[in-house]
Design a protein around this motif. Structure first.
Motif, mmCIF file in Angstrom:
data_model
loop_
_atom_site.group_PDB
_atom_site.id
_atom_site.type_symbol
_atom_site.label_atom_id
_atom_site.label_comp_id
_atom_site.label_asym_id
_atom_site.label_seq_id
_atom_site.Cartn_x
_atom_site.Cartn_y
_atom_site.Cartn_z
ATOM 1 N N ALA A 128 0.844 -1.209 0.000
ATOM 2 C CA ALA A 128 0.000 0.000 0.000
ATOM 3 C C ALA A 128 0.876 1.255 0.000
ATOM 4 O O ALA A 128 0.622 2.205 -0.747
ATOM 5 C CB ALA A 128 -0.916 -0.008 1.225
ATOM 6 N N PHE A 129 1.948 1.256 0.797
ATOM 7 C CA PHE A 129 2.826 2.438 0.851
ATOM 8 C C PHE A 129 3.551 2.657 -0.477
ATOM 9 O O PHE A 129 3.895 3.790 -0.823
ATOM 10 C CB PHE A 129 3.826 2.317 1.998
ATOM 11 N N HIS A 130 3.798 1.575 -1.231
ATOM 12 C CA HIS A 130 4.449 1.721 -2.542
ATOM 13 C C HIS A 130 3.571 2.455 -3.561
ATOM 14 O O HIS A 130 4.057 2.808 -4.641
ATOM 15 C CB HIS A 130 4.839 0.343 -3.099
ATOM 16 N N LEU A 131 2.284 2.643 -3.249
ATOM 17 C CA LEU A 131 1.409 3.339 -4.200
ATOM 18 C C LEU A 131 1.592 4.855 -4.148
ATOM 19 O O LEU A 131 1.104 5.579 -5.002
ATOM 20 C CB LEU A 131 -0.062 3.003 -3.912
ATOM 21 N N PHE A 132 2.304 5.322 -3.100
ATOM 22 C CA PHE A 132 2.474 6.776 -2.964
ATOM 23 C C PHE A 132 3.703 7.277 -3.708
ATOM 24 O O PHE A 132 4.727 6.604 -3.757
ATOM 25 C CB PHE A 132 2.563 7.156 -1.476
ATOM 26 N N LYS A 133 3.549 8.468 -4.269
ATOM 27 C CA LYS A 133 4.671 9.077 -5.026
ATOM 28 C C LYS A 133 5.674 9.690 -4.063
ATOM 29 O O LYS A 133 5.306 10.149 -2.979
ATOM 30 C CB LYS A 133 4.125 10.189 -5.924
#
Ligand code: PLP
Length: 377
Positions: free
Chosen positions: A81-86
């Motif tokens: 989920a955190f990898h979805l943030f830029k």
């Protein structure tokens, strides 16, 4: 169909062609290709696997969601989920967030170009005062370990108006008690190790969502980071989910009985549970089916937490929750050991705080054990 029925039957389609009454375990890691350049549904297990797919369909069904992904742990789901943030984005976490999630933010965000802030109370957060780089909120409600409740629907509305993605870690509730997506959240993560597995024998995670574009990215990340759940664990987890509602009803009833005992006991200074506190209770009743089976409390001055922990006979001293057996945990040295002492103090996690995860044992046996041990503390 109601949750309990869906938990048992799923969509029934995954086993249509064989007549099996349970899903099959597909252990193959590779799937034969019919011809050069031609691919079937399954190619390589890291990408997709029929047993995992059956579980993922059931997880989505139970959440009224379009997509679900099963991971090798709750932290693997959170990581994805955190990898979805830029890069450059800031994520707000509740200050009572699971210690492992805090460790991720404090030790790993830096190398991902992400920032974080801890928020004491999302119900009173002033969105006009937020820095411009906030791109996400990662929330547990009820929180861990102080069982503070956030109004998820209200927060989702405000977050969306500000262009912020809301992720809810729904581990303490499960989809049986609370459905954050239908309250407005964008994504839900689980440590499925807890209530979904329910027997302290499967490490697993899940990420559930409705957005097609984000789901495509999650699928890519699951395959690329290589963190999906194994077929054997996927089978076991699907099996466990069939009894989730039964276990949770019993666990919630047992927890309510223990809370009643603790609330009036002279050896207990304070009890934390979603039914306690006017606003906490009001929000919890409005957005969920129950109060859950985790509670925390502080012993009265002069009582010894260690004597209580080691005096219990039905509660194992272990750092987890959500299983059929009752557990006692010491958040300051276990789940929240990654917080600095100052942060723990600020977040209200006292050294004397104890957390109980209530199991499915006989109610009277549990009450007797807690009462007898309190006398000794
Ligand atoms: C609320 C919560 N979220 C996430 C996790 C991490 O899950 P896992 O241990 O399955 O990686 C935990 C683990 O205790 C948890 O309690």
């Amino acid at each position: 169909m109601q949750f309990t029925t869906l938990a048992v039957h799923g969509d029934g389609k995954t086993r249509e062609h064989t007549g099996d009454v349970v899903s099959a375990v597909h252990l193959a890691t590779a799937y034969r290709q019919p011809k050069l350049g031609e691919f079937q549904e399954h190619v390589y297990t890291r990408g997709t696997n029929p047993t995992r797919l059956a579980l993922e369909k059931r997880l989505a069904l139970l959440e009224d969601a379009r997509y679900a992904f099963a991971f090798s742990s709750g932290m693997a789901a959170t990581d994805t989920a955190f990898h979805l943030f830029k890069r450059g984005g800031r994520i707000l976490l509740n200050d009572n967030v699971y210690g492992g999630t805090f460790r991720y933010a404090s030790k790993v965000f830096g190398s991902m170009g992400l920032f974080y802030d801890l928020v004491a109370d999302f119900n009173t957060l002033d969105f006009d005062e937020l820095p411009g780089d906030v791109s996400g909120i990662f929330l547990e409600s009820p929180s861990n370990p102080l069982l503070r409740v956030t109004d998820i629907g209200r927060l989702a509305e405000k977050a969306h108006a500000a262009g912020i993605t809301l992720i809810v870690d729904n581990t303490f509730m499960s989809a049986y008690l609370q459905k954050p997506l239908s309250l407005g959240a964008d994504m839900v993560v689980y440590s499925a190790t807890k209530y979904y597995a329910g027997h302290s024998d499967i490490l697993a995670g899940a990420l559930v969502l409705n957005d097609e574009e984000k789901a495509g990215k999650v699928k890519l990340l699951q395959n690329t980071l290589g963190n999906p759940l194994s077929p054997a664990d996927a089978y076991q987890l699907e099996r466990s989910i069939k009894t989730l509602a039964l276990r949770m009803d019993r666990q919630c009833a047992n927890a309510a009985a223990v809370v009643d005992l603790l609330k009036t006991h002279p050896k207990v200074r304070q009890v934390f549970y979603p039914s306690i506190g006017g606003e906490n209770r009001r929000i919890q009743e409005a957005q969920s089916r129950g109060f859950g089976a985790v509670l925390s409390f502080v012993l009265s001055d002069g009582c010894d937490p260690a004597r209580f922990i080691h005096g219990l006979s039905l509660f194992d001293f272990a750092v987890s929750l959500g299983s059929v057996e009752s557990l006692v945990c010491h958040p300051a040295s276990q789940t929240h050991e990654s917080f600095t002492p100052e942060l723990r103090k600020k977040a209200g996690i006292e050294d004397g705080l104890l957390r109980l995860s209530i199991g499915i044992e006989d109610t009277e046996d549990l009450l007797l054990d807690v009462e007898r041990t309190l006398e000794m503390a």
